[in-house]
Design an enzyme around this catalytic site. Structure first.
Site, PDB file in Angstrom:
ATOM      1  N   ASN A  57       0.875  -1.175   0.000  1.00 15.75           N
ATOM      2  CA  ASN A  57       0.000   0.000   0.000  1.00 15.75           C
ATOM      3  C   ASN A  57       0.911   1.224   0.000  1.00 15.75           C
ATOM      4  O   ASN A  57       1.588   1.509   0.991  1.00 15.75           O
ATOM      5  CB  ASN A  57      -0.909  -0.003   1.233  1.00 15.75           C
ATOM      6  CG  ASN A  57      -1.838   1.209   1.263  1.00 15.75           C
ATOM      7  OD1 ASN A  57      -1.455   2.311   0.851  1.00 15.75           O
ATOM      8  ND2 ASN A  57      -3.045   1.033   1.764  1.00 15.75           N
ATOM      9  N   ASP A 117      -4.042  -4.840   1.274  1.00 18.51           N
ATOM     10  CA  ASP A 117      -4.367  -4.195   2.542  1.00 18.51           C
ATOM     11  C   ASP A 117      -5.752  -4.657   2.972  1.00 18.51           C
ATOM     12  O   ASP A 117      -6.749  -4.185   2.434  1.00 18.51           O
ATOM     13  CB  ASP A 117      -4.314  -2.675   2.362  1.00 18.51           C
ATOM     14  CG  ASP A 117      -4.635  -1.926   3.641  1.00 18.51           C
ATOM     15  OD1 ASP A 117      -4.965  -2.579   4.659  1.00 18.51           O
ATOM     16  OD2 ASP A 117      -4.573  -0.680   3.614  1.00 18.51           O
ATOM     17  N   ASN A 142      -7.002  -4.304   6.010  1.00 19.41           N
ATOM     18  CA  ASN A 142      -7.531  -3.465   7.075  1.00 19.41           C
ATOM     19  C   ASN A 142      -8.169  -4.287   8.193  1.00 19.41           C
ATOM     20  O   ASN A 142      -9.199  -3.902   8.766  1.00 19.41           O
ATOM     21  CB  ASN A 142      -8.517  -2.428   6.527  1.00 19.41           C
ATOM     22  CG  ASN A 142      -7.828  -1.122   6.126  1.00 19.41           C
ATOM     23  OD1 ASN A 142      -6.989  -0.611   6.867  1.00 19.41           O
ATOM     24  ND2 ASN A 142      -8.174  -0.605   4.958  1.00 19.41           N
ATOM     25  N   ASP A 187      -1.718  -5.996   6.443  1.00 22.63           N
ATOM     26  CA  ASP A 187      -1.529  -6.404   5.054  1.00 22.63           C
ATOM     27  C   ASP A 187      -1.271  -7.914   5.056  1.00 22.63           C
ATOM     28  O   ASP A 187      -0.420  -8.403   5.806  1.00 22.63           O
ATOM     29  CB  ASP A 187      -0.357  -5.643   4.434  1.00 22.63           C
ATOM     30  CG  ASP A 187      -0.609  -4.143   4.426  1.00 22.63           C
ATOM     31  OD1 ASP A 187      -1.178  -3.642   3.455  1.00 22.63           O
ATOM     32  OD2 ASP A 187      -0.272  -3.487   5.448  1.00 22.63           O
ATOM     33  N   ASP A 221       2.947   4.775   4.889  1.00 23.53           N
ATOM     34  CA  ASP A 221       2.732   4.286   6.259  1.00 23.53           C
ATOM     35  C   ASP A 221       2.657   2.747   6.306  1.00 23.53           C
ATOM     36  O   ASP A 221       2.695   2.174   7.387  1.00 23.53           O
ATOM     37  CB  ASP A 221       1.526   4.951   6.937  1.00 23.53           C
ATOM     38  CG  ASP A 221       0.338   5.143   6.023  1.00 23.53           C
ATOM     39  OD1 ASP A 221       0.350   4.620   4.884  1.00 23.53           O
ATOM     40  OD2 ASP A 221      -0.619   5.816   6.448  1.00 23.53           O
ATOM     41  N   HIS A 222       2.588   2.106   5.131  1.00 20.35           N
ATOM     42  CA  HIS A 222       2.668   0.646   5.035  1.00 20.35           C
ATOM     43  C   HIS A 222       4.041   0.249   4.483  1.00 20.35           C
ATOM     44  O   HIS A 222       4.720   1.051   3.834  1.00 20.35           O
ATOM     45  CB  HIS A 222       1.610   0.105   4.071  1.00 20.35           C
ATOM     46  CG  HIS A 222       0.198   0.309   4.505  1.00 20.35           C
ATOM     47  ND1 HIS A 222      -0.616  -0.720   4.921  1.00 20.35           N
ATOM     48  CD2 HIS A 222      -0.567   1.428   4.543  1.00 20.35           C
ATOM     49  CE1 HIS A 222      -1.810  -0.244   5.205  1.00 20.35           C
ATOM     50  NE2 HIS A 222      -1.819   1.046   4.992  1.00 20.35           N
TER      51      HIS A 222
END
Length: 260
Positions: free
Chosen positions: A7, A150, A152, A221, A250-251
């Site tokens: 991501n 991702d 989530n 992830d 941020d991933h």
DNA sequence: ATGGCACGTCAAACGTGA
């Protein structure tokens, strides 16, 4: 064949960091999430110059997924079936044929779902139900299938540095975890947990609150494998150090090696 | 002890994310 998911939180802001990682990690296939770009504005040439075929499923401003592959991408399909009114670009599929067979790869950006409860959480759970149906159809082919991206979803408390902070969050609510387990119960193998046990393994650290410096991460992830793909799994890892570089997402990337 | 973010859009704040 090495297949990664990443991501990138915006292709426009991340093309340098993404190319640096591609050049050193040299994955064969990459499933990208949050390209935040329409198809016309995606920098195809940047990746074609590195030997990748490129397929995108973008939209203006938000979401958007793409696949990069050093092998040809065949039978590409865009969008998660089951709701023709869904305008959000969160799912793309293609078939990749390597030296020892083919794998159907699905790149996904599962809805965040916050705030929960509410319409966004309802959309998340409905999307997971649609994904369950699509996963069942793909499993029925009895071919190697990989669904990566991702999700989530924080599957268990061990997948968060501070689990108590997430207990009322859409990423960790019991219904989210149950929907994730329902996918596994179809007969899918979560690649990372097939290889690595225990806490302390994360794929996301928030930009806020010095989360990276404090290693306050979460593992959201994932790659789910059909039995035919899981039988060919030889390794899986997280490229954690990417988070500490200049202008990071941020991933961080997650990858598998499949004997395909 | 406490506060500390970053995208895209569109040209100033705002919606969104996790």
């Amino acid at each position: 064949m090495r297949i990664a998911c990443f991501n990138i939180n915006g292709i426009k802001a991340r093309h340098a960091a993404l190319c640096d990682w591609l050049d050193e990690a040299s994955p064969d296939v990459v499933l990208l999430q949050e390209i935040k770009s329409i198809d016309e504005n995606f920098p195809h040439e940047m990746f074609e110059d590195r030997g990748y075929n490129v397929e995108t499923h973008g939209q203006k401003g938000f979401n958007g997924v793409a696949i990069l592959s050093k092998y040809p991408l065949e039978d590409v399909s865009r969008g998660l079936p089951g709701d023709d009114s869904d305008e959000q670009a969160r799912w793309i599929e293609a078939t990749v044929t390597g030296d020892a067979g083919a794998v159907r790869v699905c790149g996904l950006y599962l809805p965040n779902g916050n705030p929960a409860p509410g319409p966004k959480y309802d959309y998340k759970l409905a999307w997971m139900e649609r994904m369950h149906a699509r996963a069942a159809a793909l499993l029925a082919t009895e071919e190697p299938v990989l669904m990566g991206g991702d999700y989530n979803v924080i599957p268990q408390d061990e997948d968060a540095a501070r689990p108590e902070a997430w207990h009322k969050d859409a990423l960790a609510l019991p219904e989210s975890r149950a929907a994730f387990r329902r996918l596994l119960h179809l007969g899918l193998t979560e690649a990372f947990r097939a290889r690595v046990e225990g806490p302390g393994h994360y794929t996301f650290w928030d930009y806020q609150g010095g989360a990276w410096q404090r290693n306050n991460g979460i593992r959201i992830d994932h790659m789910l494998l059909s039995p035919q793909a899981a039988d060919r799994l030889t390794d899986c890892g997280i490229d954690t150090e990417v988070r500490g570089r200049e202008k990071p997402s941020d991933h961080v990337p997650l990858w598998v090696d499949l004997d395909i």
